[in-house]
Design a protein around this motif. Structure first.
Motif, PDB file in Angstrom:
ATOM      1  N   ALA A 252       0.894  -1.277   0.000  1.00 27.46           N
ATOM      2  CA  ALA A 252      -0.158  -0.076   0.101  1.00 27.46           C
ATOM      3  C   ALA A 252       0.873   1.262   0.078  1.00 27.46           C
ATOM      4  CB  ALA A 252      -1.167  -0.056   1.180  1.00 27.46           C
ATOM      5  N   ASP A 253       1.983   1.224   0.942  1.00 27.77           N
ATOM      6  CA  ASP A 253       2.852   2.481   0.752  1.00 27.77           C
ATOM      7  C   ASP A 253       3.922   2.468  -0.038  1.00 27.77           C
ATOM      8  OD1 ASP A 253       4.868   0.938   2.167  1.00 27.77           O
ATOM      9  OD2 ASP A 253       4.246   1.514   3.980  1.00 27.77           O
ATOM     10  N   GLY A 254       4.199   1.236  -0.979  1.00 29.54           N
ATOM     11  CA  GLY A 254       5.173   1.373  -1.917  1.00 29.54           C
ATOM     12  C   GLY A 254       6.591   0.860  -1.193  1.00 29.54           C
ATOM     13  N   THR A 255       6.585   0.375  -0.396  1.00 32.74           N
ATOM     14  CA  THR A 255       7.963  -0.066   0.327  1.00 32.74           C
ATOM     15  C   THR A 255       8.198  -1.671   0.356  1.00 32.74           C
ATOM     16  OG1 THR A 255       7.023  -0.230   2.695  1.00 32.74           O
ATOM     17  CG2 THR A 255       7.773   1.873   1.645  1.00 32.74           C
ATOM     18  N   VAL A 256       7.226  -2.464  -0.208  1.00 31.68           N
ATOM     19  CA  VAL A 256       7.410  -3.777  -0.329  1.00 31.68           C
ATOM     20  C   VAL A 256       8.857  -4.456  -1.009  1.00 31.68           C
ATOM     21  CG1 VAL A 256       6.237  -4.126  -2.268  1.00 31.68           C
ATOM     22  CG2 VAL A 256       6.461  -5.953  -0.618  1.00 31.68           C
ATOM     23  N   PRO A 257       9.616  -5.077  -0.524  1.00 28.01           N
ATOM     24  CA  PRO A 257      10.692  -5.572  -1.169  1.00 28.01           C
ATOM     25  C   PRO A 257      10.558  -6.260  -2.444  1.00 28.01           C
ATOM     26  CG  PRO A 257      10.501  -6.850   0.924  1.00 28.01           C
ATOM     27  CD  PRO A 257       9.564  -5.677   0.765  1.00 28.01           C
ATOM     28  N   ASN A 258       9.641  -7.077  -2.323  1.00 27.81           N
ATOM     29  CA  ASN A 258       9.324  -7.975  -3.452  1.00 27.81           C
ATOM     30  C   ASN A 258       7.955  -8.220  -3.762  1.00 27.81           C
ATOM     31  OD1 ASN A 258       9.119 -10.210  -5.604  1.00 27.81           O
ATOM     32  ND2 ASN A 258      11.082 -11.346  -4.760  1.00 27.81           N
ATOM     33  N   ARG A 259       7.510  -7.250  -4.707  1.00 27.04           N
ATOM     34  CA  ARG A 259       6.195  -7.355  -4.840  1.00 27.04           C
ATOM     35  C   ARG A 259       5.536  -8.535  -5.479  1.00 27.04           C
ATOM     36  NH1 ARG A 259       2.122  -3.472  -6.104  1.00 27.04           N
ATOM     37  NH2 ARG A 259       0.535  -4.001  -7.659  1.00 27.04           N
ATOM     38  N   GLU A 260       6.149  -9.189  -6.586  1.00 24.61           N
ATOM     39  CA  GLU A 260       5.775 -10.576  -7.136  1.00 24.61           C
ATOM     40  C   GLU A 260       5.412 -11.596  -5.951  1.00 24.61           C
ATOM     41  OE1 GLU A 260       4.458 -10.912  -9.803  1.00 24.61           O
ATOM     42  OE2 GLU A 260       4.608  -8.754 -10.222  1.00 24.61           O
ATOM     43  N   GLU A 261       6.465 -11.602  -5.017  1.00 22.18           N
ATOM     44  CA  GLU A 261       6.404 -12.483  -4.026  1.00 22.18           C
ATOM     45  C   GLU A 261       5.136 -12.274  -2.789  1.00 22.18           C
ATOM     46  OE1 GLU A 261       9.097 -14.350  -0.043  1.00 22.18           O
ATOM     47  OE2 GLU A 261       9.767 -12.945  -1.555  1.00 22.18           O
ATOM     48  N   ALA A 262       5.088 -11.007  -2.764  1.00 21.84           N
ATOM     49  CA  ALA A 262       3.924 -10.519  -1.689  1.00 21.84           C
ATOM     50  C   ALA A 262       2.507 -11.012  -2.417  1.00 21.84           C
ATOM     51  CB  ALA A 262       4.228  -9.098  -1.734  1.00 21.84           C
ATOM     52  N   ILE A 263       2.462 -10.796  -3.810  1.00 19.63           N
ATOM     53  CA  ILE A 263       1.322 -10.857  -4.529  1.00 19.63           C
ATOM     54  C   ILE A 263       0.824 -12.496  -4.551  1.00 19.63           C
ATOM     55  CG2 ILE A 263       0.141 -10.776  -6.902  1.00 19.63           C
ATOM     56  CD1 ILE A 263       1.502  -8.279  -7.318  1.00 19.63           C
ATOM     57  N   GLN A 264       2.009 -13.434  -4.794  1.00 18.41           N
ATOM     58  CA  GLN A 264       1.846 -14.637  -4.746  1.00 18.41           C
ATOM     59  C   GLN A 264       1.240 -15.333  -3.312  1.00 18.41           C
ATOM     60  OE1 GLN A 264       2.022 -16.958  -7.191  1.00 18.41           O
ATOM     61  NE2 GLN A 264       1.631 -18.557  -5.516  1.00 18.41           N
ATOM     62  N   MET A 265       1.820 -14.565  -2.260  1.00 15.87           N
ATOM     63  CA  MET A 265       1.364 -14.937  -0.798  1.00 15.87           C
ATOM     64  C   MET A 265      -0.035 -14.509  -0.403  1.00 15.87           C
ATOM     65  SD  MET A 265       4.566 -14.557   1.678  1.00 15.87           S
ATOM     66  CE  MET A 265       3.831 -15.688   2.838  1.00 15.87           C
TER      67      MET A 265
ATOM     68  N   ASN B 211     -12.971  -9.891  -1.720  1.00 20.78           N
ATOM     69  CA  ASN B 211     -13.734  -8.973  -2.523  1.00 20.78           C
ATOM     70  C   ASN B 211     -13.358  -7.545  -2.394  1.00 20.78           C
ATOM     71  OD1 ASN B 211     -14.917 -11.387  -3.557  1.00 20.78           O
ATOM     72  ND2 ASN B 211     -16.466 -11.319  -2.024  1.00 20.78           N
ATOM     73  N   ILE B 212     -12.744  -7.289  -1.200  1.00 16.81           N
ATOM     74  CA  ILE B 212     -12.565  -5.799  -0.930  1.00 16.81           C
ATOM     75  C   ILE B 212     -11.139  -5.635  -0.655  1.00 16.81           C
ATOM     76  CG2 ILE B 212     -12.840  -3.788   0.643  1.00 16.81           C
ATOM     77  CD1 ILE B 212     -15.607  -5.107   1.293  1.00 16.81           C
ATOM     78  N   LEU B 213     -10.271  -6.223  -0.111  1.00 20.73           N
ATOM     79  CA  LEU B 213      -8.836  -6.181   0.344  1.00 20.73           C
ATOM     80  C   LEU B 213      -8.058  -6.587  -0.701  1.00 20.73           C
ATOM     81  CD1 LEU B 213      -6.832  -4.900   2.315  1.00 20.73           C
ATOM     82  CD2 LEU B 213      -6.893  -7.095   3.596  1.00 20.73           C
ATOM     83  N   PHE B 214      -8.021  -7.799  -0.897  1.00 19.19           N
ATOM     84  CA  PHE B 214      -7.054  -8.556  -1.793  1.00 19.19           C
ATOM     85  C   PHE B 214      -7.118  -7.923  -3.314  1.00 19.19           C
ATOM     86  CE2 PHE B 214      -7.005 -12.707   0.780  1.00 19.19           C
ATOM     87  CZ  PHE B 214      -6.199 -11.683   1.793  1.00 19.19           C
ATOM     88  N   PRO B 215      -8.294  -7.448  -3.930  1.00 17.88           N
ATOM     89  CA  PRO B 215      -8.410  -7.248  -5.482  1.00 17.88           C
ATOM     90  C   PRO B 215      -7.502  -5.852  -5.703  1.00 17.88           C
ATOM     91  CG  PRO B 215     -10.549  -7.790  -4.670  1.00 17.88           C
ATOM     92  CD  PRO B 215      -9.733  -7.694  -3.407  1.00 17.88           C
ATOM     93  N   ARG B 216      -7.201  -5.320  -4.612  1.00 21.84           N
ATOM     94  CA  ARG B 216      -6.434  -3.954  -4.787  1.00 21.84           C
ATOM     95  C   ARG B 216      -5.184  -4.150  -5.270  1.00 21.84           C
ATOM     96  NH1 ARG B 216      -8.085  -0.527   0.862  1.00 21.84           N
ATOM     97  NH2 ARG B 216     -10.430  -0.524   0.190  1.00 21.84           N
ATOM     98  N   TYR B 217      -4.546  -5.302  -4.663  1.00 24.20           N
ATOM     99  CA  TYR B 217      -3.298  -5.778  -5.165  1.00 24.20           C
ATOM    100  C   TYR B 217      -3.063  -6.988  -6.339  1.00 24.20           C
ATOM    101  CZ  TYR B 217      -2.933  -3.056  -0.938  1.00 24.20           C
ATOM    102  OH  TYR B 217      -3.409  -1.710  -0.274  1.00 24.20           O
ATOM    103  N   LEU B 218      -4.158  -7.678  -6.616  1.00 27.32           N
ATOM    104  CA  LEU B 218      -4.085  -8.658  -7.403  1.00 27.32           C
ATOM    105  C   LEU B 218      -4.496  -8.387  -8.803  1.00 27.32           C
ATOM    106  CD1 LEU B 218      -5.924 -11.822  -5.311  1.00 27.32           C
ATOM    107  CD2 LEU B 218      -3.160 -11.184  -5.652  1.00 27.32           C
ATOM    108  N   ASP B 219      -5.402  -7.194  -9.045  1.00 31.30           N
ATOM    109  CA  ASP B 219      -5.906  -6.912 -10.269  1.00 31.30           C
ATOM    110  C   ASP B 219      -4.522  -6.178 -11.119  1.00 31.30           C
ATOM    111  OD1 ASP B 219      -8.216  -7.850  -9.721  1.00 31.30           O
ATOM    112  OD2 ASP B 219      -9.122  -6.011  -9.151  1.00 31.30           O
TER     113      ASP B 219
END
Length: 232
Positions: free
Chosen positions: A153-166, A224-232
């Motif tokens: 959300a704040d753009g500081t994630v070290p590995n975006r793809e790994e986070a999305i996979q989780m 339906n509310i939280l995850f789609p913000r990052y999976l779409d």
């Protein structure tokens, strides 16, 4: 709804209308099963208990039930951290408490009635599978994935793809939890009670159905509310 429980309300009726009240009765050694066909005042007197504190506790449980989130769509405009904190407080902590409190009732009903109702043996197995997996799932969310979502959300994630996979893995775990609940509903014939169902039997079915609803609302808020913000 208005709180209508009084000193003259039958113990069994209170539990039927407000299943979580069974925890209060159990704590105070009030028999809500075989001895539940008496007014609350009489049950309190039999156990040398003050009635007013019990009524106060029942009112707290009632108000907590009434204030449970009914329309999670209001969270669509909230930031991710607010939603995560809401999930932890209103779903994780509540689910943990209910799984702990409900466990002995499920075990008892399975043990006492399983011989004549073998579906209860399967229900017991499914419940404990659900309990184990949901507790592990919520622990992983809080310890690992929710912090990653905050970083996304704040753009500081070290590995975006790994986070999305989780996050995607959490959705798969949600699907499996839903399947276990579906099996519980199927094996209990949609929580249909047999003619010989005692008070504890009724209590277990009512609280399993409430747990199902709690879990579905929990999953809906995330999937339906939280995850789609990052999976779409």
């Amino acid at each position: 709804m208005t709180f209508t429980i009084t000193s003259e309300s039958l113990v069994r009726d209170i539990v039927n209308e407000l299943p979580k009240s069974s925890d209060i009765f159990k704590k105070n050694r009030i028999d809500f099963c075989c001895g539940g066909n008496i007014p609350l005042s009489q049950a309190a007197a039999q156990n040398n208990l003050d009635l007013d504190p019990i009524l106060d506790e029942l009112k707290v449980v009632f108000e907590k039930y009434e204030n449970e989130e009914k329309d999670v769509e209001v969270w669509t405009g909230s930031d991710s951290e607010t939603i995560i904190n809401h999930v932890i407080t209103n779903y994780h902590r509540v689910s943990e408490e209910e799984l702990t409190l409900l466990s002995p009732y499920v075990t008892k009903v399975s043990r006492v009635h399983g011989e004549h109702h073998p579906e209860l043996i399967k229900m017991n197995e499914l419940f404990y599978e659900f309990k184990r997996e949901l507790l592990e799932h919520m622990e992983k969310e809080e310890a690992i994935v929710f912090p990653l979502i905050k970083q996304l959300a704040d753009g500081t994630v070290p590995n975006r793809e790994e986070a999305i996979q989780m996050i995607a893995e959490l959705e798969k775990e949600h699907d499996h939890a839903g399947e276990i609940l579906r099996q519980i509903r199927a094996v209990t014939s949609d929580f249909e009670l047999p003619l010989d169902a005692c008070g504890t039997y009724r209590l277990v079915y009512a609280r399993l159905e409430a747990l199902e609803n709690l879990t579905f609302m929990h999953v809906h808020l995330e999937n339906n509310i939280l995850f789609p913000r990052y999976l779409d």
